[in-house]
Design a protein around this motif. Structure first.
Motif, PDB file in Angstrom:
ATOM      1  N   PRO A  70       0.825  -1.213   0.000  1.00 52.25           N
ATOM      2  CA  PRO A  70       0.000   0.000   0.000  1.00 52.25           C
ATOM      3  C   PRO A  70       0.860   1.264   0.000  1.00 52.25           C
ATOM      4  O   PRO A  70       1.815   1.383   0.770  1.00 52.25           O
ATOM      5  N   HIS A  71       0.536   2.189  -0.868  1.00 48.36           N
ATOM      6  CA  HIS A  71       1.295   3.436  -0.946  1.00 48.36           C
ATOM      7  C   HIS A  71       0.477   4.491  -1.691  1.00 48.36           C
ATOM      8  O   HIS A  71      -0.487   4.171  -2.378  1.00 48.36           O
ATOM      9  N   ASP A  72       0.876   5.734  -1.522  1.00 50.23           N
ATOM     10  CA  ASP A  72       0.252   6.828  -2.254  1.00 50.23           C
ATOM     11  C   ASP A  72       0.787   6.811  -3.687  1.00 50.23           C
ATOM     12  O   ASP A  72       2.000   6.859  -3.899  1.00 50.23           O
ATOM     13  N   VAL A  73      -0.136   6.756  -4.636  1.00 51.39           N
ATOM     14  CA  VAL A  73       0.261   6.691  -6.046  1.00 51.39           C
ATOM     15  C   VAL A  73       0.553   8.093  -6.566  1.00 51.39           C
ATOM     16  O   VAL A  73      -0.304   8.978  -6.493  1.00 51.39           O
ATOM     17  N   SER A  74       1.757   8.289  -7.070  1.00 50.58           N
ATOM     18  CA  SER A  74       2.139   9.600  -7.612  1.00 50.58           C
ATOM     19  C   SER A  74       1.588   9.768  -9.021  1.00 50.58           C
ATOM     20  O   SER A  74       1.222   8.784  -9.687  1.00 50.58           O
ATOM     21  N   VAL A  75       1.530  11.004  -9.478  1.00 53.77           N
ATOM     22  CA  VAL A  75       1.063  11.289 -10.838  1.00 53.77           C
ATOM     23  C   VAL A  75       1.991  10.636 -11.863  1.00 53.77           C
ATOM     24  O   VAL A  75       1.533  10.118 -12.890  1.00 53.77           O
ATOM     25  N   LYS A  76       3.301  10.630 -11.560  1.00 56.01           N
ATOM     26  CA  LYS A  76       4.274  10.024 -12.471  1.00 56.01           C
ATOM     27  C   LYS A  76       4.017   8.523 -12.616  1.00 56.01           C
ATOM     28  O   LYS A  76       3.983   7.988 -13.729  1.00 56.01           O
ATOM     29  N   GLU A  77       3.823   7.834 -11.500  1.00 56.64           N
ATOM     30  CA  GLU A  77       3.567   6.397 -11.528  1.00 56.64           C
ATOM     31  C   GLU A  77       2.269   6.094 -12.275  1.00 56.64           C
ATOM     32  O   GLU A  77       2.206   5.186 -13.108  1.00 56.64           O
ATOM     33  N   ALA A  78       1.234   6.889 -11.969  1.00 57.03           N
ATOM     34  CA  ALA A  78      -0.058   6.686 -12.632  1.00 57.03           C
ATOM     35  C   ALA A  78       0.054   6.931 -14.135  1.00 57.03           C
ATOM     36  O   ALA A  78      -0.532   6.207 -14.940  1.00 57.03           O
ATOM     37  N   GLY A  79       0.823   7.962 -14.506  1.00 52.76           N
ATOM     38  CA  GLY A  79       0.994   8.282 -15.917  1.00 52.76           C
ATOM     39  C   GLY A  79       1.710   7.181 -16.680  1.00 52.76           C
ATOM     40  O   GLY A  79       1.305   6.808 -17.788  1.00 52.76           O
ATOM     41  N   ILE A  80       2.772   6.630 -16.070  1.00 51.39           N
ATOM     42  CA  ILE A  80       3.532   5.555 -16.720  1.00 51.39           C
ATOM     43  C   ILE A  80       2.652   4.340 -16.958  1.00 51.39           C
ATOM     44  O   ILE A  80       2.623   3.774 -18.061  1.00 51.39           O
ATOM     45  N   TRP A  81       1.910   3.923 -15.925  1.00 47.50           N
ATOM     46  CA  TRP A  81       1.087   2.723 -16.060  1.00 47.50           C
ATOM     47  C   TRP A  81      -0.143   2.939 -16.931  1.00 47.50           C
ATOM     48  O   TRP A  81      -0.632   2.004 -17.569  1.00 47.50           O
ATOM     49  N   THR A  82      -0.627   4.174 -16.997  1.00 46.67           N
ATOM     50  CA  THR A  82      -1.724   4.474 -17.924  1.00 46.67           C
ATOM     51  C   THR A  82      -1.260   4.276 -19.360  1.00 46.67           C
ATOM     52  O   THR A  82      -1.958   3.667 -20.184  1.00 46.67           O
ATOM     53  N   VAL A  83      -0.053   4.772 -19.642  1.00 45.56           N
ATOM     54  CA  VAL A  83       0.528   4.595 -20.979  1.00 45.56           C
ATOM     55  C   VAL A  83       0.756   3.117 -21.274  1.00 45.56           C
ATOM     56  O   VAL A  83       0.484   2.641 -22.390  1.00 45.56           O
ATOM     57  N   VAL A  84       1.229   2.368 -20.275  1.00 50.55           N
ATOM     58  CA  VAL A  84       1.485   0.925 -20.461  1.00 50.55           C
ATOM     59  C   VAL A  84       0.203   0.198 -20.861  1.00 50.55           C
ATOM     60  O   VAL A  84       0.184  -0.591 -21.817  1.00 50.55           O
ATOM     61  N   TRP A  85      -0.908   0.462 -20.145  1.00 47.45           N
ATOM     62  CA  TRP A  85      -2.168  -0.213 -20.448  1.00 47.45           C
ATOM     63  C   TRP A  85      -2.717   0.195 -21.814  1.00 47.45           C
ATOM     64  O   TRP A  85      -3.292  -0.625 -22.536  1.00 47.45           O
ATOM     65  N   ILE A  86      -2.543   1.458 -22.179  1.00 50.43           N
ATOM     66  CA  ILE A  86      -2.997   1.914 -23.497  1.00 50.43           C
ATOM     67  C   ILE A  86      -2.186   1.248 -24.602  1.00 50.43           C
ATOM     68  O   ILE A  86      -2.725   0.814 -25.624  1.00 50.43           O
ATOM     69  N   VAL A  87      -0.874   1.143 -24.388  1.00 43.28           N
ATOM     70  CA  VAL A  87       0.007   0.489 -25.372  1.00 43.28           C
ATOM     71  C   VAL A  87      -0.370  -0.984 -25.510  1.00 43.28           C
ATOM     72  O   VAL A  87      -0.412  -1.525 -26.627  1.00 43.28           O
ATOM     73  N   LEU A  88      -0.631  -1.654 -24.386  1.00 38.13           N
ATOM     74  CA  LEU A  88      -1.033  -3.073 -24.435  1.00 38.13           C
ATOM     75  C   LEU A  88      -2.328  -3.246 -25.214  1.00 38.13           C
ATOM     76  O   LEU A  88      -2.469  -4.183 -26.011  1.00 38.13           O
ATOM     77  N   ALA A  89      -3.283  -2.332 -25.005  1.00 38.72           N
ATOM     78  CA  ALA A  89      -4.550  -2.392 -25.742  1.00 38.72           C
ATOM     79  C   ALA A  89      -4.314  -2.171 -27.235  1.00 38.72           C
ATOM     80  O   ALA A  89      -4.908  -2.848 -28.083  1.00 38.72           O
ATOM     81  N   ALA A  90      -3.423  -1.211 -27.548  1.00 39.31           N
ATOM     82  CA  ALA A  90      -3.117  -0.927 -28.949  1.00 39.31           C
ATOM     83  C   ALA A  90      -2.445  -2.126 -29.620  1.00 39.31           C
ATOM     84  O   ALA A  90      -2.758  -2.477 -30.767  1.00 39.31           O
ATOM     85  N   LEU A  91      -1.527  -2.770 -28.900  1.00 37.62           N
ATOM     86  CA  LEU A  91      -0.845  -3.954 -29.447  1.00 37.62           C
ATOM     87  C   LEU A  91      -1.834  -5.089 -29.675  1.00 37.62           C
ATOM     88  O   LEU A  91      -1.745  -5.821 -30.676  1.00 37.62           O
ATOM     89  N   PHE A  92      -2.783  -5.242 -28.752  1.00 34.96           N
ATOM     90  CA  PHE A  92      -3.797  -6.283 -28.923  1.00 34.96           C
ATOM     91  C   PHE A  92      -4.650  -5.990 -30.157  1.00 34.96           C
ATOM     92  O   PHE A  92      -4.962  -6.901 -30.945  1.00 34.96           O
ATOM     93  N   GLY A  93      -5.010  -4.701 -30.332  1.00 35.56           N
ATOM     94  CA  GLY A  93      -5.799  -4.315 -31.507  1.00 35.56           C
ATOM     95  C   GLY A  93      -5.050  -4.558 -32.799  1.00 35.56           C
ATOM     96  O   GLY A  93      -5.627  -5.005 -33.800  1.00 35.56           O
ATOM     97  N   LEU A  94      -3.742  -4.290 -32.792  1.00 32.75           N
ATOM     98  CA  LEU A  94      -2.922  -4.546 -33.980  1.00 32.75           C
ATOM     99  C   LEU A  94      -2.800  -6.043 -34.237  1.00 32.75           C
ATOM    100  O   LEU A  94      -2.755  -6.487 -35.384  1.00 32.75           O
ATOM    101  N   GLY A  95      -2.758  -6.825 -33.149  1.00 34.34           N
ATOM    102  CA  GLY A  95      -2.729  -8.282 -33.296  1.00 34.34           C
ATOM    103  C   GLY A  95      -4.000  -8.785 -33.966  1.00 34.34           C
ATOM    104  O   GLY A  95      -3.952  -9.691 -34.815  1.00 34.34           O
ATOM    105  N   LEU A  96      -5.132  -8.191 -33.585  1.00 35.84           N
ATOM    106  CA  LEU A  96      -6.399  -8.553 -34.240  1.00 35.84           C
ATOM    107  C   LEU A  96      -6.379  -8.174 -35.717  1.00 35.84           C
ATOM    108  O   LEU A  96      -6.940  -8.882 -36.558  1.00 35.84           O
ATOM    109  N   LEU A  97      -5.711  -7.055 -36.030  1.00 39.03           N
ATOM    110  CA  LEU A  97      -5.608  -6.623 -37.426  1.00 39.03           C
ATOM    111  C   LEU A  97      -4.841  -7.650 -38.251  1.00 39.03           C
ATOM    112  O   LEU A  97      -5.228  -7.978 -39.382  1.00 39.03           O
ATOM    113  N   VAL A  98      -3.766  -8.187 -37.668  1.00 40.68           N
ATOM    114  CA  VAL A  98      -2.925  -9.148 -38.380  1.00 40.68           C
ATOM    115  C   VAL A  98      -3.614 -10.505 -38.521  1.00 40.68           C
ATOM    116  O   VAL A  98      -3.631 -11.104 -39.599  1.00 40.68           O
ATOM    117  N   PHE A  99      -4.197 -10.975 -37.423  1.00 37.46           N
ATOM    118  CA  PHE A  99      -4.749 -12.333 -37.423  1.00 37.46           C
ATOM    119  C   PHE A  99      -6.267 -12.405 -37.630  1.00 37.46           C
ATOM    120  O   PHE A  99      -6.783 -13.448 -38.016  1.00 37.46           O
TER     121      PHE A  99
END
Length: 340
Positions: free
Chosen positions: A29-58
């Motif tokens: 348990p810890h206080d989530v900083s804006v920097k930490e939240a921003g990094i992980w928000t980008v990570v989840w968006i990138v993962l979603a984008a990669l999944f969407g591109l995977g659907l495009l390919v297959f």
């Protein structure tokens, strides 16, 4: 899109692994900083984008377009959920260092409940095509209700527990304070819930209400259960980080409800047209590329107008605060200066 049982299993295991990693990283348990939240928000968006591109390919452009349209729609609707999450956190006075744990478990509960909704919706649609009329009418009605609520001057400043939550609290009992990350404790020999467990259930079960419009909305963009499930999963799994990232910006998104009402109304019309087409009536159908462009455009316009309106409101509030100060300074001006 033809999805095998193996692919379903692999997808569920993959998503479960991502949730486990997320939990492991934030296990302390810890206080989530804006920097930490921003990094992980980008990570989840990138993962979603990669999944969407995977659907495009297959799976092809159709499947990929449906996923991105569904993901963006669910993501935008989930932002509206954050307003209620803020109220719930305030209602239960959740310590800041425990909020990330509450959201993680609450979102997992919400995902499980939404999966049940998706399975039920897919089964109903497969058996009764006329259900699109009901879904479409419901979304148009919901869009109208959102506009009505957005036009009210009064803001919701409280949150009421649902019946399910009240019955659980009554049956098990609730401790009078938080006990770090413990979900149950013993009081006088009786096992009772901690407030942490209650607020987790509150976040998860309250999402059922949001699922009532978000699930029909995404079925208006795709009838593929696999795409509906994965779009919901990626939208929800990044919600925790988004809460900490834009928590302070939520009040500035003053036109969000209007934008969401337009999106829901648009999808409602799309569903009705699809239902008419399925019934043999020759009507134009709205394509996925157009839907994607329309939804994205509405969200961009809504965000821009919200920030402009918020900036103007802040400026007016500052001017109102300055008036009494200027009047006070004027009253303190020495008489001799005035006569001179």
């Amino acid at each position: 899109m033809d999805v095998s049982v193996t692919l379903w299993v692999v997808t569920i295991l993959g998503l479960s692994a991502l949730i486990a990693i997320d939990f492991f990283i934030g296990r302390k348990p810890h206080d989530v900083s804006v920097k930490e939240a921003g990094i992980w928000t980008v990570v989840w968006i990138v993962l979603a984008a990669l999944f969407g591109l995977g659907l495009l390919v297959f799976g092809g452009s159709q499947a990929s377009g449906e996923f991105f349209a569904g993901y963006i729609t669910e993501k935008s609707l989930s932002v509206d959920n954050l307003f209620v999450f803020v109220l719930i956190m305030a209602k239960f006075a959740v310590p800041s260092h425990l909020q990330q744990r509450v959201l993680l478990v609450g979102v997992v509960i919400a995902l499980v409940l939404r999966t049940i909704f998706i399975a039920a919706g897919a089964a109903i649609i497969a058996s009764f095509s006329w259900v699109f009329y009901i879904f479409g009418a419901f979304l148009i009605y919901t869009a109208w209700k959102l506009i009505q609520e957005a036009r009210k001057d009064e803001e919701e400043d409280d949150w009421e527990e649902n019946r399910l939550l009240k019955s659980i609290e009554k049956k098990f009992g609730v401790a009078d304070r938080y006990h770090d990350t413990k979900l149950f404790i013993r009081v006088n020999g009786k096992r009772v819930l901690t407030p942490l467990m209650v607020v987790m259930l509150a976040i998860g079960t309250t999402d059922i209400l949001f699922a009532l419009d978000s699930i029909p909305a995404i079925f208006g963009l795709t009838q593929d259960p696999y795409i509906v499930f994965t779009a919901n999963a990626f939208a929800l799994m990044g919600l925790r980080q988004l809460y900490f990232l834009i928590g302070g910006l939520l009040k500035k998104l003053v036109h969000l409800s209007y934008g969401l009402s337009v999106i829901l109304g648009f999808i409602g019309v799309k569903l009705v047209l699809h239902a008419l087409h399925e019934s043999g009536v020759h009507v134009p159908e709205i394509s996925i590329p157009f839907s994607l462009a329309f939804i994205g455009g509405v969200l961009v316009i809504t965000t821009i107008t919200s920030l402009i309106a918020s900036k103007k409101q802040e400026k007016l509030e500052q001017q109102e605060k300055q008036k009494p100060q200027e009047a006070e300074k004027s009253d303190r001006t020495p008489k001799a200066d005035i006569e001179a």
